[in-house]
Scaffold this motif. Sequence first.
Motif, PDB file in Angstrom:
ATOM      1  N   TYR A   1       0.827  -1.209   0.000  1.00 45.87           N
ATOM      2  CA  TYR A   1       0.000   0.000   0.000  1.00 45.87           C
ATOM      3  C   TYR A   1       0.863   1.262   0.000  1.00 45.87           C
ATOM      4  CZ  TYR A   1      -4.573  -2.183   0.416  1.00 45.87           C
ATOM      5  OH  TYR A   1      -5.734  -2.874   0.148  1.00 45.87           O
ATOM      6  N   THR A   2       2.008   1.220   0.662  1.00 46.52           N
ATOM      7  CA  THR A   2       2.923   2.368   0.604  1.00 46.52           C
ATOM      8  C   THR A   2       3.390   2.604  -0.821  1.00 46.52           C
ATOM      9  OG1 THR A   2       3.700   1.910   2.861  1.00 46.52           O
ATOM     10  CG2 THR A   2       5.083   3.311   1.478  1.00 46.52           C
ATOM     11  N   ALA A   3       3.775   1.540  -1.511  1.00 44.30           N
ATOM     12  CA  ALA A   3       4.210   1.660  -2.903  1.00 44.30           C
ATOM     13  C   ALA A   3       3.066   2.125  -3.801  1.00 44.30           C
ATOM     14  CB  ALA A   3       4.756   0.320  -3.390  1.00 44.30           C
ATOM     15  N   ALA A   4       1.859   1.598  -3.559  1.00 45.43           N
ATOM     16  CA  ALA A   4       0.718   1.976  -4.396  1.00 45.43           C
ATOM     17  C   ALA A   4       0.427   3.470  -4.279  1.00 45.43           C
ATOM     18  CB  ALA A   4      -0.506   1.159  -3.989  1.00 45.43           C
ATOM     19  N   LEU A   5       0.427   3.982  -3.068  1.00 44.91           N
ATOM     20  CA  LEU A   5       0.144   5.403  -2.869  1.00 44.91           C
ATOM     21  C   LEU A   5       1.215   6.289  -3.514  1.00 44.91           C
ATOM     22  CD1 LEU A   5      -1.049   5.307   0.852  1.00 44.91           C
ATOM     23  CD2 LEU A   5      -2.468   5.657  -1.179  1.00 44.91           C
ATOM     24  N   MET A   6       2.469   5.873  -3.408  1.00 45.53           N
ATOM     25  CA  MET A   6       3.548   6.677  -3.982  1.00 45.53           C
ATOM     26  C   MET A   6       3.562   6.610  -5.505  1.00 45.53           C
ATOM     27  SD  MET A   6       6.700   6.085  -1.320  1.00 45.53           S
ATOM     28  CE  MET A   6       7.664   7.375  -2.141  1.00 45.53           C
ATOM     29  N   LEU A   7       3.328   5.426  -6.063  1.00 44.57           N
ATOM     30  CA  LEU A   7       3.335   5.292  -7.524  1.00 44.57           C
ATOM     31  C   LEU A   7       2.137   5.990  -8.154  1.00 44.57           C
ATOM     32  CD1 LEU A   7       4.557   1.609  -7.972  1.00 44.57           C
ATOM     33  CD2 LEU A   7       5.766   3.696  -8.619  1.00 44.57           C
TER      34      LEU A   7
ATOM     35  N   PRO B   1      -5.162  -6.368   6.844  1.00 45.71           N
ATOM     36  CA  PRO B   1      -5.919  -6.169   5.600  1.00 45.71           C
ATOM     37  C   PRO B   1      -7.261  -5.485   5.822  1.00 45.71           C
ATOM     38  CG  PRO B   1      -4.955  -8.361   5.645  1.00 45.71           C
ATOM     39  CD  PRO B   1      -4.773  -7.784   7.011  1.00 45.71           C
ATOM     40  N   GLY B   2      -7.822  -5.647   7.018  1.00 45.75           N
ATOM     41  CA  GLY B   2      -9.092  -4.992   7.308  1.00 45.75           C
ATOM     42  C   GLY B   2      -8.993  -3.489   7.409  1.00 45.75           C
ATOM     43  N   LEU B   3      -7.803  -2.961   7.622  1.00 40.30           N
ATOM     44  CA  LEU B   3      -7.629  -1.510   7.682  1.00 40.30           C
ATOM     45  C   LEU B   3      -7.972  -0.856   6.351  1.00 40.30           C
ATOM     46  CD1 LEU B   3      -4.305  -1.237   9.723  1.00 40.30           C
ATOM     47  CD2 LEU B   3      -6.639  -0.878  10.534  1.00 40.30           C
ATOM     48  N   ALA B   4      -7.771  -1.594   5.256  1.00 45.48           N
ATOM     49  CA  ALA B   4      -8.116  -1.052   3.946  1.00 45.48           C
ATOM     50  C   ALA B   4      -9.622  -0.832   3.821  1.00 45.48           C
ATOM     51  CB  ALA B   4      -7.622  -1.981   2.844  1.00 45.48           C
ATOM     52  N   LEU B   5     -10.398  -1.628   4.516  1.00 45.14           N
ATOM     53  CA  LEU B   5     -11.854  -1.454   4.504  1.00 45.14           C
ATOM     54  C   LEU B   5     -12.261  -0.284   5.388  1.00 45.14           C
ATOM     55  CD1 LEU B   5     -12.913  -5.203   4.799  1.00 45.14           C
ATOM     56  CD2 LEU B   5     -12.537  -3.854   2.738  1.00 45.14           C
ATOM     57  N   TYR B   6     -11.570  -0.127   6.512  1.00 49.72           N
ATOM     58  CA  TYR B   6     -11.914   0.946   7.435  1.00 49.72           C
ATOM     59  C   TYR B   6     -11.540   2.313   6.845  1.00 49.72           C
ATOM     60  CZ  TYR B   6     -12.350   3.477  11.844  1.00 49.72           C
ATOM     61  OH  TYR B   6     -12.727   4.362  12.831  1.00 49.72           O
ATOM     62  N   PHE B   7     -10.399   2.376   6.202  1.00 48.39           N
ATOM     63  CA  PHE B   7      -9.954   3.617   5.554  1.00 48.39           C
ATOM     64  C   PHE B   7     -10.157   3.508   4.041  1.00 48.39           C
ATOM     65  CE2 PHE B   7      -7.394   3.196   9.424  1.00 48.39           C
ATOM     66  CZ  PHE B   7      -7.662   4.408  10.047  1.00 48.39           C
TER      67      PHE B   7
ATOM     68  N   LEU C   1      -7.550   3.969   0.943  1.00 47.10           N
ATOM     69  CA  LEU C   1      -6.925   2.712   0.548  1.00 47.10           C
ATOM     70  C   LEU C   1      -7.775   1.883  -0.411  1.00 47.10           C
ATOM     71  CD1 LEU C   1      -5.413   1.667   4.001  1.00 47.10           C
ATOM     72  CD2 LEU C   1      -4.341   2.968   2.151  1.00 47.10           C
ATOM     73  N   GLY C   2      -8.886   2.419  -0.858  1.00 46.12           N
ATOM     74  CA  GLY C   2      -9.648   1.760  -1.916  1.00 46.12           C
ATOM     75  C   GLY C   2     -10.641   0.709  -1.474  1.00 46.12           C
TER      76      GLY C   2
ATOM     77  N   GLU D   1     -12.511  -2.686  -0.441  1.00 45.81           N
ATOM     78  CA  GLU D   1     -12.391  -4.068  -0.898  1.00 45.81           C
ATOM     79  C   GLU D   1     -11.793  -4.157  -2.299  1.00 45.81           C
ATOM     80  OE1 GLU D   1     -12.442  -8.061  -0.480  1.00 45.81           O
ATOM     81  OE2 GLU D   1     -13.157  -6.669   1.051  1.00 45.81           O
ATOM     82  N   GLN D   2     -12.040  -3.163  -3.124  1.00 48.59           N
ATOM     83  CA  GLN D   2     -11.526  -3.178  -4.495  1.00 48.59           C
ATOM     84  C   GLN D   2     -10.033  -2.882  -4.556  1.00 48.59           C
ATOM     85  OE1 GLN D   2     -13.495  -4.205  -6.939  1.00 48.59           O
ATOM     86  NE2 GLN D   2     -15.136  -4.413  -5.425  1.00 48.59           N
ATOM     87  N   GLY D   3      -9.499  -2.230  -3.533  1.00 48.59           N
ATOM     88  CA  GLY D   3      -8.079  -1.941  -3.480  1.00 48.59           C
ATOM     89  C   GLY D   3      -7.677  -0.750  -4.340  1.00 48.59           C
ATOM     90  N   LEU D   4      -6.396  -0.568  -4.477  1.00 54.86           N
ATOM     91  CA  LEU D   4      -5.837   0.531  -5.263  1.00 54.86           C
ATOM     92  C   LEU D   4      -5.182  -0.021  -6.525  1.00 54.86           C
ATOM     93  CD1 LEU D   4      -4.071   2.620  -2.455  1.00 54.86           C
ATOM     94  CD2 LEU D   4      -6.284   3.095  -3.527  1.00 54.86           C
TER      95      LEU D   4
END
Length: 364
Positions: free
Chosen positions: A91-97, A148-154, A158-159, A161-164
Amino acid sequence: MSAPALDRAPSSGMSARVARAVSTPVRRHVLGALLGIVVIVLVLESVSTFRQGQLTSVAYLAVAAAGLTVLTGLNGQLSLGHGAFMAVGAYTAALMLRANESGWSLPLVLIASTVVAGVVGIVVGVAAARLQGPYLAGATLALAVAVPGLALYFSDYLGGEQGLIVPSPDVPTVLDDIAFFVTGADLTPTKFVAYVAWFLLVLVFFVLANVSSSRIGRRWRAVRDDEVSAEIAGIDLGRARILAFVVSAACAGAAGAIMAMASRIAAPSGFTLVLSLTLLSAVVIGGLGSLTGALLGAALLTYIPPVVTNLGLDAGLSSLQAAELAPLVTGIFTVVVILFAPLGLVGTVRSRLVQPRTTKEGVR
């Protein structure tokens, strides 16, 4: 009589130079890294794009497994949650890229993913230093389920369930020109990520090999073998455990960044408990405490599922049945290795090679 002596002189000089080149662990590791880079270039330039993608998977799994084998094999801490650290790096890489798609930003992306995962490793390591055995396994298991549940909360950041979606980094023009000059082929995005992954693997293995053979590695092994003796010898048990956890988490974060770039998505479904168990299986299959074993285990767990699935399809199974057959065969293979090669494949081979030599020396 003098002629044979003259003939032997160059040979002995060459032997002396070779002996000096491998006289210390660092020199041996440098030589191994250089040979590894040559092999990487030859292999990646001779395989298809699909195989390059598979080799990228082997690389990032091996990097994460290498960190785990340091934690479990050298320091004796069992972690079932290393997939969570890979998620942090991904997720760090996804946000930066997403903010900067330039290929020149990749070193910064990898460094940031490694550092962020290492910081999380400090927090978890401080708590883990007070836990042992099943308690530590349970705590890291909870980490693997919770992160992984943090992606759902934020979900706004962080996108959910569908993700980034992770954009494919552009290949720098200079690197593309250099690659074409050396290999005669263009540097495609898939090949570029594969090169980044495998060069990262060489760097990580080089660093971990030197650390494991240093005073730090000896302290880790002392803590693993006998905590009481290690403490009497003046080793700070908590500091040694935290450092091992941080190093292992940092490796997982770097691997997660590569995984995000290779799959081009960072989603909770990619970092389930299955990923953490896959890393642990790779370490067990290859051999605890062995970097070569981590690489072998990652390769086997990457190639066994598609091979088994294709065999199932050729045997007349449906696509669903063939897909379900792959984890079954992988599990059976893992159990067989544990039963017949308890030291792992690499560890068992090494022990059988060393044992006859030791026996002969004892007879002498």
